[in-house]
Design a protein around this motif. Structure first.
Motif, PDB file in Angstrom:
ATOM      1  N   GLY A 143      -1.224  -9.983  -6.496  1.00 23.17           N
ATOM      2  CA  GLY A 143      -0.674  -9.178  -7.576  1.00 23.17           C
ATOM      3  C   GLY A 143      -0.260  -7.794  -7.103  1.00 23.17           C
ATOM      4  N   LYS A 144      -0.006  -6.941  -8.050  1.00 18.09           N
ATOM      5  CA  LYS A 144       0.454  -5.592  -7.756  1.00 18.09           C
ATOM      6  C   LYS A 144      -0.580  -4.805  -6.947  1.00 18.09           C
ATOM      7  N   LEU A 145      -1.870  -4.984  -7.250  1.00 12.75           N
ATOM      8  CA  LEU A 145      -2.901  -4.279  -6.500  1.00 12.75           C
ATOM      9  C   LEU A 145      -2.860  -4.677  -5.030  1.00 12.75           C
ATOM     10  N   PHE A 194      -0.463 -10.023   9.704  1.00 10.14           N
ATOM     11  CA  PHE A 194      -0.841  -8.665  10.065  1.00 10.14           C
ATOM     12  C   PHE A 194      -2.138  -8.685  10.857  1.00 10.14           C
ATOM     13  N   TYR A 195      -2.349  -7.652  11.646  1.00  8.17           N
ATOM     14  CA  TYR A 195      -3.614  -7.463  12.334  1.00  8.17           C
ATOM     15  C   TYR A 195      -4.126  -6.069  11.992  1.00  8.17           C
ATOM     16  N   GLY A 239      -1.195   3.129   8.894  1.00  8.70           N
ATOM     17  CA  GLY A 239      -1.331   2.571  10.230  1.00  8.70           C
ATOM     18  C   GLY A 239      -2.589   1.745  10.406  1.00  8.70           C
ATOM     19  N   TRP A 240      -3.157   1.269   9.306  1.00 17.95           N
ATOM     20  CA  TRP A 240      -4.390   0.485   9.365  1.00 17.95           C
ATOM     21  C   TRP A 240      -4.113  -0.972   9.697  1.00 17.95           C
ATOM     22  N   ILE A 241      -2.941  -1.474   9.299  1.00 22.53           N
ATOM     23  CA  ILE A 241      -2.538  -2.833   9.632  1.00 22.53           C
ATOM     24  C   ILE A 241      -1.104  -2.783  10.160  1.00 22.53           C
ATOM     25  N   ALA A 242      -0.764  -3.774  10.983  1.00 23.25           N
ATOM     26  CA  ALA A 242       0.578  -3.838  11.562  1.00 23.25           C
ATOM     27  C   ALA A 242       0.896  -5.294  11.898  1.00 23.25           C
ATOM     28  N   ARG A 243       2.147  -5.528  12.261  1.00 24.56           N
ATOM     29  CA  ARG A 243       2.598  -6.860  12.683  1.00 24.56           C
ATOM     30  C   ARG A 243       3.088  -6.789  14.120  1.00 24.56           C
ATOM     31  N   ALA A 266      -1.683  -3.271   0.523  1.00 26.18           N
ATOM     32  CA  ALA A 266      -1.001  -3.609   1.773  1.00 26.18           C
ATOM     33  C   ALA A 266      -0.032  -2.498   2.174  1.00 26.18           C
ATOM     34  N   SER A 267       0.737  -1.993   1.225  1.00 32.60           N
ATOM     35  CA  SER A 267       1.682  -0.912   1.516  1.00 32.60           C
ATOM     36  C   SER A 267       0.965   0.336   2.010  1.00 32.60           C
ATOM     37  N   ALA A 268      -0.130   0.687   1.359  1.00 33.43           N
ATOM     38  CA  ALA A 268      -0.899   1.868   1.770  1.00 33.43           C
ATOM     39  C   ALA A 268      -1.498   1.673   3.157  1.00 33.43           C
ATOM     40  N   PHE A 269      -2.015   0.480   3.443  1.00 34.82           N
ATOM     41  CA  PHE A 269      -2.609   0.206   4.747  1.00 34.82           C
ATOM     42  C   PHE A 269      -1.546   0.276   5.847  1.00 34.82           C
ATOM     43  N   ILE A 270      -0.347  -0.194   5.555  1.00 31.51           N
ATOM     44  CA  ILE A 270       0.754  -0.120   6.523  1.00 31.51           C
ATOM     45  C   ILE A 270       1.133   1.338   6.762  1.00 31.51           C
TER      46      ILE A 270
END
Length: 69
Positions: free
Chosen positions: A21-23, A47-48, A35-39, A28-32
């Motif tokens: 959902g939106k949450l 993602f890792y 720099g907390w997650i990336a591809r 995911a957007s905030a983590f990207i």
């Protein structure tokens, strides 16, 4: 009387073992952005967790040892 939009629950859903959902999208957007997650490449859908993400999530109390490979 119409309900205020602030009173409306925000959509968040669990699908199997993840938040959707939106949450889920916002997290995911905030983590990207942080720099907390990336591809590994734009074509990769997986993602890792980055070293920065490992540190931040661990400091928040997230037990990353529970993540299955």
């Amino acid at each position: 009387m119409k309900k205020e939009t602030n009173d409306v629950p925000k959509p968040a859903k669990f699908c199997y073992a993840h938040i959707g959902g939106k949450l889920g999208e916002l997290l995911a957007s905030a983590f990207i952005e942080k720099g907390w997650i990336a591809r590994n490449g734009a074509e990769n859908k997986h993602f890792y967790i980055t070293p920065t993400g490992e540190k931040a999530l661990t400091e928040m109390g997230v037990d990353l040892s529970l993540i299955k490979s």
